[in-house]
Design a protein around this motif. Structure first.
Motif, PDB file in Angstrom:
ATOM      1  N   SER A  69      37.195  20.931  24.065  1.00 23.87           N
ATOM      2  CA  SER A  69      36.791  22.075  23.374  1.00 23.87           C
ATOM      3  C   SER A  69      36.932  21.685  21.261  1.00 23.87           C
ATOM      4  O   SER A  69      37.888  20.998  21.625  1.00 23.87           O
ATOM      5  CB  SER A  69      38.032  23.732  23.208  1.00 23.87           C
ATOM      6  OG  SER A  69      39.444  23.391  23.053  1.00 23.87           O
ATOM      7  N   ARG A  70      36.252  22.847  20.595  1.00 19.59           N
ATOM      8  CA  ARG A  70      36.194  22.246  19.626  1.00 19.59           C
ATOM      9  C   ARG A  70      36.225  23.805  18.584  1.00 19.59           C
ATOM     10  O   ARG A  70      35.341  24.541  19.443  1.00 19.59           O
ATOM     11  CB  ARG A  70      35.188  21.147  19.149  1.00 19.59           C
ATOM     12  CG  ARG A  70      33.335  21.913  18.491  1.00 19.59           C
ATOM     13  CD  ARG A  70      32.645  21.144  18.938  1.00 19.59           C
ATOM     14  NE  ARG A  70      32.558  20.235  17.990  1.00 19.59           N
ATOM     15  CZ  ARG A  70      31.968  19.083  17.082  1.00 19.59           C
ATOM     16  NH1 ARG A  70      30.907  18.961  18.575  1.00 19.59           N
ATOM     17  NH2 ARG A  70      32.203  18.177  16.173  1.00 19.59           N
ATOM     18  N   ASP A  71      36.746  23.391  16.981  1.00 22.31           N
ATOM     19  CA  ASP A  71      36.884  24.016  16.448  1.00 22.31           C
ATOM     20  C   ASP A  71      36.703  23.546  15.341  1.00 22.31           C
ATOM     21  O   ASP A  71      37.391  22.837  14.720  1.00 22.31           O
ATOM     22  CB  ASP A  71      38.900  24.261  16.294  1.00 22.31           C
ATOM     23  CG  ASP A  71      38.845  25.849  15.877  1.00 22.31           C
ATOM     24  OD1 ASP A  71      38.106  25.931  14.134  1.00 22.31           O
ATOM     25  OD2 ASP A  71      39.715  26.572  15.618  1.00 22.31           O
ATOM     26  N   ASN A  72      35.382  24.108  14.664  1.00 19.77           N
ATOM     27  CA  ASN A  72      34.879  23.735  13.194  1.00 19.77           C
ATOM     28  C   ASN A  72      35.769  23.796  12.044  1.00 19.77           C
ATOM     29  O   ASN A  72      35.503  23.146  11.237  1.00 19.77           O
ATOM     30  CB  ASN A  72      33.279  23.526  13.671  1.00 19.77           C
ATOM     31  CG  ASN A  72      32.689  23.197  14.653  1.00 19.77           C
ATOM     32  OD1 ASN A  72      33.094  21.821  14.823  1.00 19.77           O
ATOM     33  ND2 ASN A  72      32.083  23.625  15.325  1.00 19.77           N
ATOM     34  N   ASP A  78      40.189  19.386  20.875  1.00 15.00           N
ATOM     35  CA  ASP A  78      41.357  19.314  21.561  1.00 15.00           C
ATOM     36  C   ASP A  78      41.236  19.402  23.680  1.00 15.00           C
ATOM     37  O   ASP A  78      39.380  19.412  23.498  1.00 15.00           O
ATOM     38  CB  ASP A  78      41.900  20.596  21.926  1.00 15.00           C
ATOM     39  CG  ASP A  78      42.728  20.765  20.177  1.00 15.00           C
ATOM     40  OD1 ASP A  78      42.549  22.211  20.119  1.00 15.00           O
ATOM     41  OD2 ASP A  78      43.105  20.224  19.785  1.00 15.00           O
ATOM     42  N   LEU A  79      41.660  18.454  23.839  1.00  9.86           N
ATOM     43  CA  LEU A  79      40.957  17.931  25.152  1.00  9.86           C
ATOM     44  C   LEU A  79      42.361  18.980  26.626  1.00  9.86           C
ATOM     45  O   LEU A  79      43.655  18.071  25.814  1.00  9.86           O
ATOM     46  CB  LEU A  79      41.245  16.489  25.587  1.00  9.86           C
ATOM     47  CG  LEU A  79      41.380  16.257  26.688  1.00  9.86           C
ATOM     48  CD1 LEU A  79      39.851  16.622  27.447  1.00  9.86           C
ATOM     49  CD2 LEU A  79      41.154  15.047  27.559  1.00  9.86           C
ATOM     50  N   GLN A  80      42.586  19.847  26.793  1.00  9.42           N
ATOM     51  CA  GLN A  80      43.675  20.443  27.959  1.00  9.42           C
ATOM     52  C   GLN A  80      43.392  20.259  29.192  1.00  9.42           C
ATOM     53  O   GLN A  80      42.790  19.635  29.983  1.00  9.42           O
ATOM     54  CB  GLN A  80      43.242  22.180  28.037  1.00  9.42           C
ATOM     55  CG  GLN A  80      44.137  22.911  29.100  1.00  9.42           C
ATOM     56  CD  GLN A  80      45.224  23.125  28.007  1.00  9.42           C
ATOM     57  OE1 GLN A  80      45.611  23.134  26.524  1.00  9.42           O
ATOM     58  NE2 GLN A  80      46.408  22.742  29.021  1.00  9.42           N
ATOM     59  N   MET A  81      44.505  19.391  29.425  1.00 13.46           N
ATOM     60  CA  MET A  81      44.807  18.537  30.592  1.00 13.46           C
ATOM     61  C   MET A  81      45.584  19.507  31.852  1.00 13.46           C
ATOM     62  O   MET A  81      46.955  19.079  31.024  1.00 13.46           O
ATOM     63  CB  MET A  81      45.194  17.322  30.131  1.00 13.46           C
ATOM     64  CG  MET A  81      44.439  16.827  29.517  1.00 13.46           C
ATOM     65  SD  MET A  81      44.644  14.633  29.389  1.00 13.46           S
ATOM     66  CE  MET A  81      46.802  15.011  28.513  1.00 13.46           C
ATOM     67  N   ASN A  82      45.106  19.801  32.585  1.00 13.20           N
ATOM     68  CA  ASN A  82      45.740  20.483  33.392  1.00 13.20           C
ATOM     69  C   ASN A  82      45.915  19.848  35.271  1.00 13.20           C
ATOM     70  O   ASN A  82      45.169  18.613  35.350  1.00 13.20           O
ATOM     71  CB  ASN A  82      45.242  22.215  33.952  1.00 13.20           C
ATOM     72  CG  ASN A  82      45.151  22.742  32.496  1.00 13.20           C
ATOM     73  OD1 ASN A  82      46.227  22.572  32.194  1.00 13.20           O
ATOM     74  ND2 ASN A  82      44.770  23.473  32.573  1.00 13.20           N
TER      75      ASN A  82
END
Length: 114
Positions: A69-72, A78-82
């Motif tokens: 996901s990105r927050d401009n 971010d890379l959320q890894m589950n």
């Protein structure tokens, strides 16, 4: 142009981590950003990428487990890894391509213990 990856660490199998790539020096919202990883003795591979419009793609090995996901506003990707697996152990890097040139951030180590 700078990309700085952080958030790596040691986690047990089945656990989660969130990596963050902080971007500076250019209008990152106009460019795609990718997360890559390189395990010992292996080639660097694309894990996930996100376009300027928010379209995402993932390596088959992480589909359903990782989310990019990105927050401009914050210039971060971010890379959320589950559901992490030992085979996810690698150094993770973020990268962008500007006008034909690759820009890599320093990697962050992710180690998943079994």
């Amino acid at each position: 142009v700078q990309l700085q990856a952080s958030g790596g660490g040691l986690v047990q199998a089945g656990g989660s981590l969130t990596l963050s790539c902080v971007i500076s020096g250019f209008a990152s919202e106009n460019f795609a950003i990718g997360w890559y990883r390189q395990a010992p003795g292996k080639q660097r591979e694309l894990v996930a990428a996100i376009t300027s419009g928010g379209i995402t793609n993932y390596a088959d090995s992480v589909k359903g487990r990782f989310t990019i996901s990105r927050d401009n506003a914050k210039n971060t990707v971010d890379l959320q890894m589950n559901s992490l697996k030992p085979e996810d152990t690698a150094v993770y890097y973020c990268k962008t391509v500007l006008y034909g040139m690759d820009y890599w951030g320093k990697g962050t180590q992710v180690t998943v213990s079994s």
